[in-house]
Design an enzyme around this catalytic site. Structure first.
Site, PDB file in Angstrom:
ATOM      1  N   ARG A  71       0.805  -1.235   0.000  1.00 15.38           N
ATOM      2  CA  ARG A  71       0.000   0.000   0.000  1.00 15.38           C
ATOM      3  C   ARG A  71       0.832   1.277   0.000  1.00 15.38           C
ATOM      4  O   ARG A  71       0.376   2.323   0.454  1.00 15.38           O
ATOM      5  CB  ARG A  71      -0.970   0.019   1.179  1.00 15.38           C
TER       6      ARG A  71
ATOM      7  N   LYS B 291       2.276  12.122 -10.121  1.00 17.32           N
ATOM      8  CA  LYS B 291       1.316  11.369 -10.938  1.00 17.32           C
ATOM      9  C   LYS B 291       2.020  10.100 -11.417  1.00 17.32           C
ATOM     10  O   LYS B 291       3.061  10.173 -12.070  1.00 17.32           O
ATOM     11  CB  LYS B 291       0.858  12.180 -12.149  1.00 17.32           C
TER      12      LYS B 291
ATOM     13  N   GLU C 179       7.871  20.759 -23.221  1.00 19.86           N
ATOM     14  CA  GLU C 179       7.310  20.793 -21.861  1.00 19.86           C
ATOM     15  C   GLU C 179       7.894  21.960 -21.053  1.00 19.86           C
ATOM     16  O   GLU C 179       7.275  22.433 -20.110  1.00 19.86           O
ATOM     17  CB  GLU C 179       7.556  19.463 -21.140  1.00 19.86           C
TER      18      GLU C 179
ATOM     19  N   LYS D 277       6.313  24.203 -11.702  1.00 21.37           N
ATOM     20  CA  LYS D 277       5.417  23.056 -11.498  1.00 21.37           C
ATOM     21  C   LYS D 277       5.275  22.738 -10.008  1.00 21.37           C
ATOM     22  O   LYS D 277       4.180  22.420  -9.531  1.00 21.37           O
ATOM     23  CB  LYS D 277       5.928  21.827 -12.271  1.00 21.37           C
TER      24      LYS D 277
ATOM     25  N   GLU E  93      -5.200  17.734  -8.387  1.00 21.85           N
ATOM     26  CA  GLU E  93      -5.858  18.309  -9.568  1.00 21.85           C
ATOM     27  C   GLU E  93      -7.360  18.521  -9.398  1.00 21.85           C
ATOM     28  O   GLU E  93      -8.177  17.998 -10.143  1.00 21.85           O
ATOM     29  CB  GLU E  93      -5.568  17.444 -10.814  1.00 21.85           C
TER      30      GLU E  93
ATOM     31  N   ARG F 144      -4.087  22.709 -11.027  1.00 21.77           N
ATOM     32  CA  ARG F 144      -3.152  21.769 -11.674  1.00 21.77           C
ATOM     33  C   ARG F 144      -3.591  21.417 -13.093  1.00 21.77           C
ATOM     34  O   ARG F 144      -2.763  21.066 -13.933  1.00 21.77           O
ATOM     35  CB  ARG F 144      -2.995  20.500 -10.817  1.00 21.77           C
TER      36      ARG F 144
ATOM     37  N   ASN G  15      -2.096  21.032 -18.271  1.00 19.55           N
ATOM     38  CA  ASN G  15      -2.478  20.285 -19.474  1.00 19.55           C
ATOM     39  C   ASN G  15      -2.685  21.190 -20.694  1.00 19.55           C
ATOM     40  O   ASN G  15      -3.321  20.764 -21.664  1.00 19.55           O
ATOM     41  CB  ASN G  15      -3.752  19.480 -19.198  1.00 19.55           C
TER      42      ASN G  15
ATOM     43  N   HIS H 242      -2.836  19.714 -24.196  1.00 20.39           N
ATOM     44  CA  HIS H 242      -2.953  18.260 -24.103  1.00 20.39           C
ATOM     45  C   HIS H 242      -4.195  17.696 -24.774  1.00 20.39           C
ATOM     46  O   HIS H 242      -4.147  16.601 -25.321  1.00 20.39           O
ATOM     47  CB  HIS H 242      -2.917  17.814 -22.636  1.00 20.39           C
TER      48      HIS H 242
ATOM     49  N   HIS I 224      -3.451  15.056 -27.328  1.00 20.59           N
ATOM     50  CA  HIS I 224      -3.829  13.641 -27.164  1.00 20.59           C
ATOM     51  C   HIS I 224      -4.641  13.154 -28.358  1.00 20.59           C
ATOM     52  O   HIS I 224      -4.489  12.010 -28.792  1.00 20.59           O
ATOM     53  CB  HIS I 224      -4.659  13.440 -25.882  1.00 20.59           C
TER      54      HIS I 224
ATOM     55  N   HIS J 266       4.984  12.553 -27.545  1.00 23.92           N
ATOM     56  CA  HIS J 266       4.069  13.307 -26.685  1.00 23.92           C
ATOM     57  C   HIS J 266       4.405  14.813 -26.672  1.00 23.92           C
ATOM     58  O   HIS J 266       3.529  15.661 -26.847  1.00 23.92           O
ATOM     59  CB  HIS J 266       4.120  12.725 -25.267  1.00 23.92           C
TER      60      HIS J 266
HETATM   61  P1  NAD Z   1      10.138   7.458 -22.649  1.00 21.12           P
HETATM   62  O1  NAD Z   1      10.212   7.111 -21.237  1.00 21.12           O
HETATM   63  O2  NAD Z   1       9.515   6.484 -23.581  1.00 21.12           O
HETATM   64  O3  NAD Z   1      11.600   7.801 -23.163  1.00 21.12           O
HETATM   65  C1  NAD Z   1      11.788   8.173 -24.508  1.00 21.12           C
HETATM   66  C2  NAD Z   1      12.862   7.294 -25.193  1.00 21.12           C
HETATM   67  O4  NAD Z   1      14.146   7.711 -24.759  1.00 21.12           O
HETATM   68  C3  NAD Z   1      12.763   5.822 -24.849  1.00 21.12           C
HETATM   69  O5  NAD Z   1      13.101   5.069 -25.998  1.00 21.12           O
HETATM   70  C4  NAD Z   1      13.824   5.648 -23.766  1.00 21.12           C
HETATM   71  O6  NAD Z   1      14.309   4.327 -23.659  1.00 21.12           O
HETATM   72  C5  NAD Z   1      14.883   6.586 -24.273  1.00 21.12           C
HETATM   73  N1  NAD Z   1      15.782   7.125 -23.268  1.00 21.12           N
HETATM   74  C6  NAD Z   1      15.478   7.539 -22.022  1.00 21.12           C
HETATM   75  N2  NAD Z   1      16.541   8.125 -21.466  1.00 21.12           N
HETATM   76  C7  NAD Z   1      17.560   8.052 -22.359  1.00 21.12           C
HETATM   77  C8  NAD Z   1      18.893   8.491 -22.365  1.00 21.12           C
HETATM   78  N3  NAD Z   1      19.403   9.193 -21.346  1.00 21.12           N
HETATM   79  N4  NAD Z   1      19.659   8.227 -23.429  1.00 21.12           N
HETATM   80  C9  NAD Z   1      19.133   7.568 -24.512  1.00 21.12           C
HETATM   81  N5  NAD Z   1      17.855   7.154 -24.578  1.00 21.12           N
HETATM   82  C10 NAD Z   1      17.082   7.406 -23.507  1.00 21.12           C
HETATM   83  O7  NAD Z   1       9.367   8.848 -22.890  1.00 21.12           O
HETATM   84  P2  NAD Z   1       9.310  10.230 -22.088  1.00 21.12           P
HETATM   85  O8  NAD Z   1       9.085  11.250 -23.120  1.00 21.12           O
HETATM   86  O9  NAD Z   1      10.449  10.381 -21.148  1.00 21.12           O
HETATM   87  O10 NAD Z   1       7.993  10.060 -21.205  1.00 21.12           O
HETATM   88  C11 NAD Z   1       6.739   9.873 -21.781  1.00 21.12           C
HETATM   89  C12 NAD Z   1       5.836   9.243 -20.754  1.00 21.12           C
HETATM   90  O11 NAD Z   1       5.714  10.114 -19.648  1.00 21.12           O
HETATM   91  C13 NAD Z   1       4.445   8.954 -21.237  1.00 21.12           C
HETATM   92  O12 NAD Z   1       4.059   7.666 -20.825  1.00 21.12           O
HETATM   93  C14 NAD Z   1       3.590  10.008 -20.538  1.00 21.12           C
HETATM   94  O13 NAD Z   1       2.272   9.554 -20.299  1.00 21.12           O
HETATM   95  C15 NAD Z   1       4.345  10.197 -19.270  1.00 21.12           C
HETATM   96  N6  NAD Z   1       4.145  11.496 -18.637  1.00 21.12           N
HETATM   97  C16 NAD Z   1       3.822  11.510 -17.328  1.00 21.12           C
HETATM   98  C17 NAD Z   1       3.655  12.712 -16.667  1.00 21.12           C
HETATM   99  C18 NAD Z   1       3.366  12.711 -15.189  1.00 21.12           C
HETATM  100  O14 NAD Z   1       3.081  13.780 -14.648  1.00 21.12           O
HETATM  101  N7  NAD Z   1       3.472  11.601 -14.522  1.00 21.12           N
HETATM  102  C19 NAD Z   1       3.812  13.927 -17.347  1.00 21.12           C
HETATM  103  C20 NAD Z   1       4.155  13.882 -18.699  1.00 21.12           C
HETATM  104  C21 NAD Z   1       4.329  12.653 -19.326  1.00 21.12           C
HETATM  105  N1  GLY Z   2       1.802  16.586 -16.434  1.00 20.17           N
HETATM  106  C1  GLY Z   2       0.663  17.157 -15.804  1.00 20.17           C
HETATM  107  C2  GLY Z   2       0.700  17.067 -14.308  1.00 20.17           C
HETATM  108  O1  GLY Z   2       1.657  16.629 -13.726  1.00 20.17           O
HETATM  109  O2  GLY Z   2      -0.269  17.416 -13.699  1.00 20.17           O
END
Ligand code: NAD
Ligand code: GLY
Length: 368
Positions: free
Chosen positions: A123, A145, A187, A229, A239, A243, A247, A250, A254, A267
């Site tokens: 948990r 998140k 971003e 942020k 949110e 918050r 987006n 977005h 999306h 993204h």
């Molecule tokens: P990702 O995690 O898929 O990474 C992008 C690519 O880069 C992948 O192929 C990864 O293996 C590669 N990579 C990562 N670090 C590297 C490095 N240092 N050197 C070489 N390659 C590297 O994508 P992302 O853009 O980091 O994240 C996207 C995800 O984040 C989505 O699932 C999205 O929903 C999520 N997200 C979450 C939040 C949140 O608030 N939690 C906010 C925005 C996005």
């Molecule tokens: N990426 C949007 C949030 O963290 O709320």
């Protein structure tokens, strides 16, 4: 980059607080982040791309702990419930107790999934984010998140679960492909566009240095975005209000990602185009001036981001996808629009005809 150049932003949620460290050499600087581990067990979650590059560096700091690693295949498709189950099984195999820590080493996919697994094990146990993409450093690793995708949609299952620390080591960006780096810059621009006009002007002045990944400028940009942020999350962790502003772009984005089956746009790229569409819609509704849209357009272009809407679907189909967005309430289209740079606003019942016209204009052969 020297120790002196490390910036620390504190995320403060009432009694709960955690540091976001931003700088060079941080993964090797185990003395700093080990102090945030409470127990003797750690599970590093990473993927088959990132682990060969950075796991050894991280592992040097885990000496003396009972630890193991769990590697996922690379890609958004692996941010699944099934893989959360596998991470939980790895925690069980490790004999992880309630004071164990999950360490997420990777981009947003790894951070979201590992954080969700940490929220579920007994948990809720500690986790540390070690983001290795720019997007993860400036957005997904901060704010708590966590979650995974379901066949029915992206990020539909998850939990708010804040990390114990965020270790944003910009040295890890050296291996990040250019396209992923630029998606992260979107971003950064987003934070400024939503609520910090001074930061936007600073980005305009430093766009070339950022595009060239200059260390000190990069640390400053990450820190400014994270500080912004952190403030929003501190005021509205789960949110219920402000918050949602995070987006911006977005809902349009999306829809474009989904219509392109997640293969056309990253993204961050979808967010860049989505922010421009939100700016144009704001103009159409008389909320904002064309000059602000033009500044946004120019900055995104200078950062090497796409600004044209790809022909992945027609306006009606995109609007239908926008209606499925999580931010909507029954029967209304809820969008984040703006009154100009640094002044984003939640619009509860957006005018669908104006949305359609904005999309149609952008998709027209000579559309802007
Ligand atoms: P990702 O995690 O898929 O990474 C992008 C690519 O880069 C992948 O192929 C990864 O293996 C590669 N990579 C990562 N670090 C590297 C490095 N240092 N050197 C070489 N390659 C590297 O994508 P992302 O853009 O980091 O994240 C996207 C995800 O984040 C989505 O699932 C999205 O929903 C999520 N997200 C979450 C939040 C949140 O608030 N939690 C906010 C925005 C996005
Ligand atoms: N990426 C949007 C949030 O963290 O709320």
């Amino acid at each position: 980059m020297s120790e002196m150049d490390v910036q620390t932003i504190e995320v403060a949620l009432g009694e709960r607080r955690y540091p976001v460290w931003i700088g060079g050499g941080l993964i090797r600087d185990a003395a700093r982040w080990r102090a945030r581990l409470r127990g003797r067990h750690a599970l590093v979650v990473s993927n088959t791309t990132v682990a060969p590059l950075y796991l050894d560096r991280l592992a040097q700091g885990l000496d003396g702990l009972h630890w193991s690693s769990f590697l996922l295949e690379d890609g958004e498709a692996h941010k699944s419930f099934a893989n959360v189950g596998r991470v939980l099984e790895a925690l069980a195999a490790l004999g992880a107790t309630r004071d164990a820590c999950v360490i997420a080493l990777g981009g947003g996919v790894i951070g979201d999934l590992a954080g969700f697994a940490a929220a579920c094990w007994m948990r809720g146990i500690d986790f540390i984010q070690v983001p290795t993409t720019l997007l993860a450093m400036v957005d997904s690793s901060v704010g708590g998140k966590t979650g995974v995708n379901l066949p029915a949609g992206k990020n539909l299952a998850g939990a708010f679960h804040q990390p114990r620390a965020v270790v944003a080591d910009i040295d890890a960006l050296a291996t990040l492909p250019d396209r992923e780096y630029r998606a992260g810059l979107a971003e950064v621009v987003k934070g400024a566009a939503i609520g910090d006009a001074d930061f936007f002007a600073w980005l305009e002045a430093n766009a070339d240095a950022l595009a060239a990944r200059e260390g000190a400028v990069l640390v400053e940009a990450i820190a400014r975005k994270v500080r912004y942020k952190a403030g929003v999350v501190a005021r509205d962790e789960t949110e219920h209000g402000e918050r949602a502003l995070l987006n911006l772009g977005h809902t349009f984005g999306h829809a474009l990602e989904t219509a392109g089956r997640y293969t056309v746009l990253l993204h961050g790229e979808a967010v860049a185009i989505g922010m421009l569409l939100a700016a144009r819609l704001s103009e159409r509704l008389g909320m904002a001036a064309a000059a602000d849209t033009a500044r946004l357009h120019r900055l995104l272009e200078r950062m090497g981001l796409p600004t044209a809407v790809p022909a992945v679907a027609g306006p009606e189909q995109l609007l239908a996808l926008m209606r499925l967005d999580k931010k909507n309430t029954a029967g209304t289209l809820r969008l984040i629009l703006w009154r100009g740079i640094g002044q984003a606003e939640i619009v509860g019942d957006a005018d669908e005809a104006a949305v359609l016209s904005t999309l149609a204009e952008a998709l027209a052969p000579n559309g802007r």
